[in-house]
Each structure stands twice: as structure tokens, then as C-alpha cells.
Design an enzyme around this catalytic site. Structure first.
Site, PDB file in Angstrom:
ATOM      1  N   GLU A  82      -4.928  17.738 -12.773  1.00  0.00           N
ATOM      2  CA  GLU A  82      -5.270  18.214 -14.200  1.00  0.00           C
ATOM      3  C   GLU A  82      -6.668  18.624 -14.304  1.00  0.00           C
ATOM      4  OE1 GLU A  82      -3.875  14.801 -16.409  1.00  0.00           O
ATOM      5  OE2 GLU A  82      -2.959  16.348 -17.847  1.00  0.00           O
ATOM      6  N   ARG A 101       0.901  -1.206  -0.086  1.00  0.00           N
ATOM      7  CA  ARG A 101       0.000  -0.112  -0.020  1.00  0.00           C
ATOM      8  C   ARG A 101       0.904   1.233   0.087  1.00  0.00           C
ATOM      9  NH1 ARG A 101      -2.742  -3.288   3.432  1.00  0.00           N
ATOM     10  NH2 ARG A 101      -4.772  -4.240   2.318  1.00  0.00           N
ATOM     11  N   HIS A 116       0.451  13.087 -29.699  1.00  0.00           N
ATOM     12  CA  HIS A 116      -0.022  11.693 -29.492  1.00  0.00           C
ATOM     13  C   HIS A 116      -0.526  11.134 -30.575  1.00  0.00           C
ATOM     14  CE1 HIS A 116      -0.128  12.805 -24.810  1.00  0.00           C
ATOM     15  NE2 HIS A 116       0.800  12.163 -24.996  1.00  0.00           N
ATOM     16  N   GLU A 165      10.601  19.072 -24.945  1.00  0.00           N
ATOM     17  CA  GLU A 165       9.769  19.207 -23.656  1.00  0.00           C
ATOM     18  C   GLU A 165      10.018  20.675 -23.047  1.00  0.00           C
ATOM     19  OE1 GLU A 165       7.118  17.810 -23.169  1.00  0.00           O
ATOM     20  OE2 GLU A 165       7.102  15.821 -23.597  1.00  0.00           O
ATOM     21  N   ASN A 215       0.208  20.348 -21.948  1.00  0.00           N
ATOM     22  CA  ASN A 215       0.068  19.283 -23.118  1.00  0.00           C
ATOM     23  C   ASN A 215       0.096  20.020 -24.516  1.00  0.00           C
ATOM     24  OD1 ASN A 215      -0.379  16.602 -21.999  1.00  0.00           O
ATOM     25  ND2 ASN A 215      -2.384  17.586 -21.078  1.00  0.00           N
ATOM     26  N   LYS A 219       3.151  11.689 -11.031  1.00  0.00           N
ATOM     27  CA  LYS A 219       2.295  10.711 -11.976  1.00  0.00           C
ATOM     28  C   LYS A 219       3.032   9.503 -12.088  1.00  0.00           C
ATOM     29  CE  LYS A 219      -0.513  13.622 -14.952  1.00  0.00           C
ATOM     30  NZ  LYS A 219      -1.086  13.812 -16.620  1.00  0.00           N
ATOM     31  N   LYS A 254       7.176  23.056 -14.880  1.00  0.00           N
ATOM     32  CA  LYS A 254       6.207  22.011 -14.649  1.00  0.00           C
ATOM     33  C   LYS A 254       5.956  21.919 -13.325  1.00  0.00           C
ATOM     34  CE  LYS A 254       4.947  17.390 -15.157  1.00  0.00           C
ATOM     35  NZ  LYS A 254       5.385  16.047 -15.630  1.00  0.00           N
ATOM     36  N   HIS A 306       8.746  10.132 -28.391  1.00  0.00           N
ATOM     37  CA  HIS A 306       7.639  11.092 -27.875  1.00  0.00           C
ATOM     38  C   HIS A 306       8.270  12.581 -28.088  1.00  0.00           C
ATOM     39  CE1 HIS A 306       4.548  12.626 -25.416  1.00  0.00           C
ATOM     40  NE2 HIS A 306       5.587  13.441 -24.403  1.00  0.00           N
TER      41      HIS A 306
HETATM   42  N1  LIG Z   1       4.865  10.386 -15.353  1.00  0.00           N
HETATM   43  C1  LIG Z   1       4.960  11.188 -16.186  1.00  0.00           C
HETATM   44  O1  LIG Z   1       4.368  12.446 -15.786  1.00  0.00           O
HETATM   45  C2  LIG Z   1       5.437  11.223 -17.621  1.00  0.00           C
HETATM   46  C3  LIG Z   1       5.921  12.506 -18.295  1.00  0.00           C
HETATM   47  C4  LIG Z   1       6.232  12.165 -19.547  1.00  0.00           C
HETATM   48  C5  LIG Z   1       6.691  10.914 -20.230  1.00  0.00           C
HETATM   49  N2  LIG Z   1       6.386   9.831 -19.193  1.00  0.00           N
HETATM   50  C6  LIG Z   1       6.839   8.468 -19.736  1.00  0.00           C
HETATM   51  O2  LIG Z   1       8.280   8.303 -19.837  1.00  0.00           O
HETATM   52  C7  LIG Z   1       8.401   7.428 -20.875  1.00  0.00           C
HETATM   53  C8  LIG Z   1       9.459   7.810 -21.766  1.00  0.00           C
HETATM   54  O3  LIG Z   1      10.596   8.024 -21.014  1.00  0.00           O
HETATM   55  P1  LIG Z   1      12.085   8.375 -21.692  1.00  0.00           P
HETATM   56  O4  LIG Z   1      11.798   9.410 -22.841  1.00  0.00           O
HETATM   57  O5  LIG Z   1      12.994   8.616 -20.769  1.00  0.00           O
HETATM   58  O6  LIG Z   1      12.276   6.931 -22.390  1.00  0.00           O
HETATM   59  P2  LIG Z   1      13.325   5.744 -21.852  1.00  0.00           P
HETATM   60  O7  LIG Z   1      12.894   5.293 -20.392  1.00  0.00           O
HETATM   61  O8  LIG Z   1      12.760   4.606 -22.867  1.00  0.00           O
HETATM   62  O9  LIG Z   1      14.366   5.999 -22.139  1.00  0.00           O
HETATM   63  C9  LIG Z   1      15.144   6.152 -23.364  1.00  0.00           C
HETATM   64  C10 LIG Z   1      16.233   5.362 -23.869  1.00  0.00           C
HETATM   65  O10 LIG Z   1      17.332   5.781 -23.537  1.00  0.00           O
HETATM   66  C11 LIG Z   1      18.136   4.729 -22.668  1.00  0.00           C
HETATM   67  N3  LIG Z   1      18.897   5.547 -21.551  1.00  0.00           N
HETATM   68  C12 LIG Z   1      18.275   5.937 -20.305  1.00  0.00           C
HETATM   69  N4  LIG Z   1      19.439   6.492 -19.705  1.00  0.00           N
HETATM   70  C13 LIG Z   1      20.441   6.660 -20.250  1.00  0.00           C
HETATM   71  C14 LIG Z   1      21.750   7.164 -20.349  1.00  0.00           C
HETATM   72  N5  LIG Z   1      21.996   7.908 -19.276  1.00  0.00           N
HETATM   73  N6  LIG Z   1      22.677   6.652 -21.046  1.00  0.00           N
HETATM   74  C15 LIG Z   1      22.293   6.104 -22.265  1.00  0.00           C
HETATM   75  N7  LIG Z   1      20.966   5.595 -22.580  1.00  0.00           N
HETATM   76  C16 LIG Z   1      20.224   5.931 -21.516  1.00  0.00           C
HETATM   77  C17 LIG Z   1      17.204   3.845 -22.067  1.00  0.00           C
HETATM   78  O11 LIG Z   1      17.628   2.493 -21.858  1.00  0.00           O
HETATM   79  C18 LIG Z   1      15.986   3.661 -23.171  1.00  0.00           C
HETATM   80  O12 LIG Z   1      16.576   2.808 -24.279  1.00  0.00           O
HETATM   81  C19 LIG Z   1       7.134   7.043 -21.554  1.00  0.00           C
HETATM   82  O13 LIG Z   1       6.781   5.973 -21.070  1.00  0.00           O
HETATM   83  C20 LIG Z   1       6.265   8.172 -21.222  1.00  0.00           C
HETATM   84  O14 LIG Z   1       4.683   7.797 -20.924  1.00  0.00           O
HETATM   85  C21 LIG Z   1       5.912  10.233 -17.990  1.00  0.00           C
HETATM   86 ZN   LIG Z   2       5.290  15.038 -23.198  1.00  0.00          ZN
END
Ligand SMILES: NC(=O)c1ccc[n+]([C@@H]2O[C@H](COP(=O)([O-])OP(=O)(O)OC[C@H]3O[C@@H](n4cnc5c(N)ncnc54)[C@H](O)[C@@H]3O)[C@@H](O)[C@H]2O)c1
Ligand SMILES: [Zn+2]
Length: 352
Positions: free
Chosen positions: A222, A106, A237, A170, A230, A128, A212, A250
């Protein structure tokens, strides 16, 4: 939230400071490629090595099945309410790690050590957490705030260029909706930022987080204001969905989505022609964004499923000048088609 250099190798005393003591059991959720690069450095400050849990890389592993597997590993390793979980990786690791911490017994405390640019400026801020369902992204989750976030700029040293540039979209977004000083800084320091100059990155990261965090603090769940985060995401998206989440990162989709939003904003007069040109150039300064091979109709159709649409109204975030934004609710089908058409024409031209 701490953003700076040399944080990963000094985590244990930092955790102690935040939590009052070093928890008996520390779990680290990461993925194998990140651990191979950074694991040794991560462990340097811990007297007793943390228990390492691995998530397979890639969005397709951000699932309830992974969550169940990881929860069971935590239980078998003797995790209790006093355990701490550290999410060490990109946004995927952060979202899954936060969710594990939200539901294990929990809820247990957790910290974020984001290693991608996107995770440092965006996903680690705001509380989130969650996973995807086959029916859609991020459909299951919870709000669970980390005890601390340590964004180490040094970690970005191993991040592929494409990931860095996508994440920077972003920051461009943050500047456009809330911070004209950030817009100016990003215009004037492209080479330093893309060259990963620590001071320049620190400045962009700190400003983006401020935007942010400021927006989220005023609207955590939200209801209204948070929606401005957004900008570029309605069409973004839709682009991700229309290309089966394969062609674009993304941030790249958001970059193109912002081009569509800028077009609409110019048409409605919320930004001037000059502001349009300035902001569109800024997006491309941090590009080039990938070419788009997708039909306009498919993109327009995909915007219908957007989470921001209430009761069939097509909601859209539009910039208002530089440094402000608002939500419009009456975007017509023909306006949207024109914006998507404009964006796709750009996507062809820029990459011809
Ligand atoms: N919670 C939220 O508010 C929120 C906001 C935006 C995005 N997200 C989520 O975040 C995710 C995307 O995150 P992301 O863009 O970080 O992608 P990711 O976590 O897939 O990382 C991208 C790639 O980079 C590699 N990587 C990470 N750190 C590294 C480093 N220091 N050196 C070399 N390689 C590295 C990872 O292994 C991966 O292949 C999505 O699932 C999205 O939905 C969440
Ligand atoms: Zn985004």
C-alpha cells in the site's frame, strides 16, 4: 485462486493437489451459522473429519481475545507447523483465520474458502489479515498469503440478499477504477446477477478478483497504487464510524461513499456529467442503499481519522473517466462538505 461451483464438496483432493499431500491435521475456522448450513457438505470429501474451531459471528468478535482463545484451542488439539488451517466463512472469519495462521508457531499454511460475496471478491484477495482494537478497526494484523483460495459460487445461494448487494458494491468499485467492461456487464446484467445466475456471478467475481489481484500485485504494501482500491472508502468508513457500525453494512457505506467521490470527481472534471450519471445509476441499480440518518458535520469530522491521511492532508481517490482512478491530496474542507451534503441529500431523496 479458483472461482467456480462445486468446490466445497471436493476440497480434500483439491488441497492435496495444492499442498502435495493432505496435512496430518486440518483445522477449519468457521462460525456456527455457516457450519450449520454447510458443515456436512464441507466434510464430505475428507476421510478424517477436520478439527472445527468456531468464531462467534459479528465484528465485535474480531478481536485479540478471540485470537488467543482460538490459538489455545489449536495448541490443545495438537496443532503443529505441518498443520493446515482453512478459513471457511465471510471476511471476518477470513481475517481472523489468516491472522491465526500468520502467528501460530510463527506461521502455518492456510487456505481461504470465502462464503460471502465480499469475501470472495475482496477480503480473501491480497493477503491482509488481522483483528480490531477498541481504538479502531483492523489496527493489528499481518500480511500472510493463503496457499489457495477456493471461492465457491454455490455458497452464495444461502447468503442474505442484503449481504449480496453490499458485496456487489466492491465489484462496482472494481469496475469504476480499473475495468470498464465490468461496468458495462454489471449495467446490462442486473437481473441475472441479483438473481444469482451462476454464470453471471462467476463473471463478476472473476473480473473483480482480477482487478484487486492486479492492483495488489503491483503494490502489496500500500505505498501508492493500492490506494485506488479505497474508492468510496474515505467517506464510507466515516459513515460507518458516524453510525457506530450499526446502521450500514460495509459495502453499503462504500456505495454511499462512492456517490460522494463521484460528486467530487464531476466537480473537478475528472469525469463528465454523463459519466457521473452512468456510474451513479449503476450504484443504485444494485441498491437501494439504506437511508442515512446522520449529521453532515459528524461524517466530515470522521474523515479526519482516515488511515490514508498523511500529515493532515485529506487524500481522496477519484475516478478518472470510467475504468481509471487517481489519488488527489488537496481536497479542501468545503469541497468535502459539499460532497457529503450532496450524498446525504441523495440518501434522503432515494428513500423518501
Ligand atoms: N483482509 C482484507 O483485505 C479485507 C477486505 C475487505 C474487508 N475485510 C473485512 O471483512 C469483514 C467483512 O466481511 P463480510 O462482509 O464477509 O462479513 P461477515 O464475515 O460478517 O459475514 C456476513 C454475514 O454473513 C453470514 N454468512 C457468511 N457466509 C454465508 C453464507 N454462505 N450463507 C449465509 N450466511 C452467510 C455470516 O455469518 C455473517 O453474519 C470485515 O471485518 C472487514 O474488515 C477485510
Ligand atoms: Zn471495502
Amino acid at each position: 485462486m479458483v472461482a467456480g461451483s462445486g468446490l466445497i464438496e471436493t476440497l480434500a483432493p483439491r488441497i492435496q493437489r495444492v499442498a502435495g499431500r493432505l496435512p496430518r491435521r486440518v483445522f477449519v475456522l468457521t462460525s456456527a451459522p455457516i457450519w450449520a448450513l454447510w458443515g456436512q457438505i464441507f466434510c464430505a470429501s475428507f476421510a478424517e473429519a477436520p478439527v472445527v474451531l468456531f468464531l462467534e459471528p459479528g465484528e465485535k468478535h474480531k478481536t485479540l481475545a478471540s485470537v488467543e482463545k482460538l490459538l489455545r484451542q489449536m495448541a490443545r488439539a495438537g496443532g503443529d507447523r505441518g498443520s493446515l488451517l482453512i478459513a471457511f466463512g465471510g471476511g471476518i472469519v477470513g481475517d481472523v483465520g489468516g491472522f491465526l495462521a500468520a502467528i501460530y508457531m510463527r506461521g502455518i499454511p492456510y487456505m481461504q474458502v470465502p462464503t460471502t460475496f465480499l469475501a470472495q471478491v475482496d477480503s480473501s484477495v491480497g493477503g491482509k489479515t488481522g483483528v480490531n482494537l477498541p481504538e479502531g478497526k483492523n489496527l493489528v494484523g499481518s500480511f500472510h498469503h493463503p496457499l489457495a483460495v477456493f471461492a465457491d459460487i454455490g455458497a452464495l445461494g444461502t447468503l442474505p440478499d442484503r449481504e449480496l448487494k453490499a458485496g456487489l458494491m466492491e465489484s462496482v468499485k472494481a469496475g469504476i477504477i480499473r475495468d470498464r467492461t465490468l461496468v458495462r456487464f454489471m449495467e446490462e446484467h442486473v437481473d441475472e446477477v441479483l438473481g444469482r445466475d451462476a454464470k453471471a456471478l462467476e463473471k463478476v467475481i472473476a473480473a473483480s478478483i482480477r482487478v484487486k489481484a492486479g492492483v495488489v500485485a503491483r503494490d502489496e504494501r500500500e505505498q501508492g497504487l493500492r490506494m485506488i482500491l479505497n474508492l468510496g472508502h474515505t467517506v464510507g468508513h466515516a459513515l460507518e464510524q458516524a453510525t457506530d457500525y450499526k446502521a450500514l453494512l460495509h459495502g453499503e457505506a462504500v456505495g454511499w461513499g462512492m456517490v460522494a467521490a463521484l460528486y467530487l470527481a464531476r466537480r473537478r472534471g475528472t469525469i463528465t456529467g454523463h459519466q457521473f450519471e452512468r456510474l451513479e445509476s449503476l450504484i443504485h441499480l444494485y441498491g437501494p442503499l439504506p437511508a442515512l440518518k446522520v449529521r453532515a458535520g459528524k461524517v466530515v469530522a470522521a474523515t479526519r481519522g482516515d488511515k490514508k491521511n498523511l500529515g493532515g492532508v485529506r487524500r481522496f481517490v477519484l475516478p478518472v473517466g470510467i475504468g481509471d482512478a487517481g489519488v488527489v491530496e488537496d481536497v479542501t474542507a468545503s469541497e468535502l462538505e459539499a460532497a457529503v451534503g450532496f450524498m446525504l441529500a441523495q440518501a434522503g431523496e432515494k428513500n423518501a
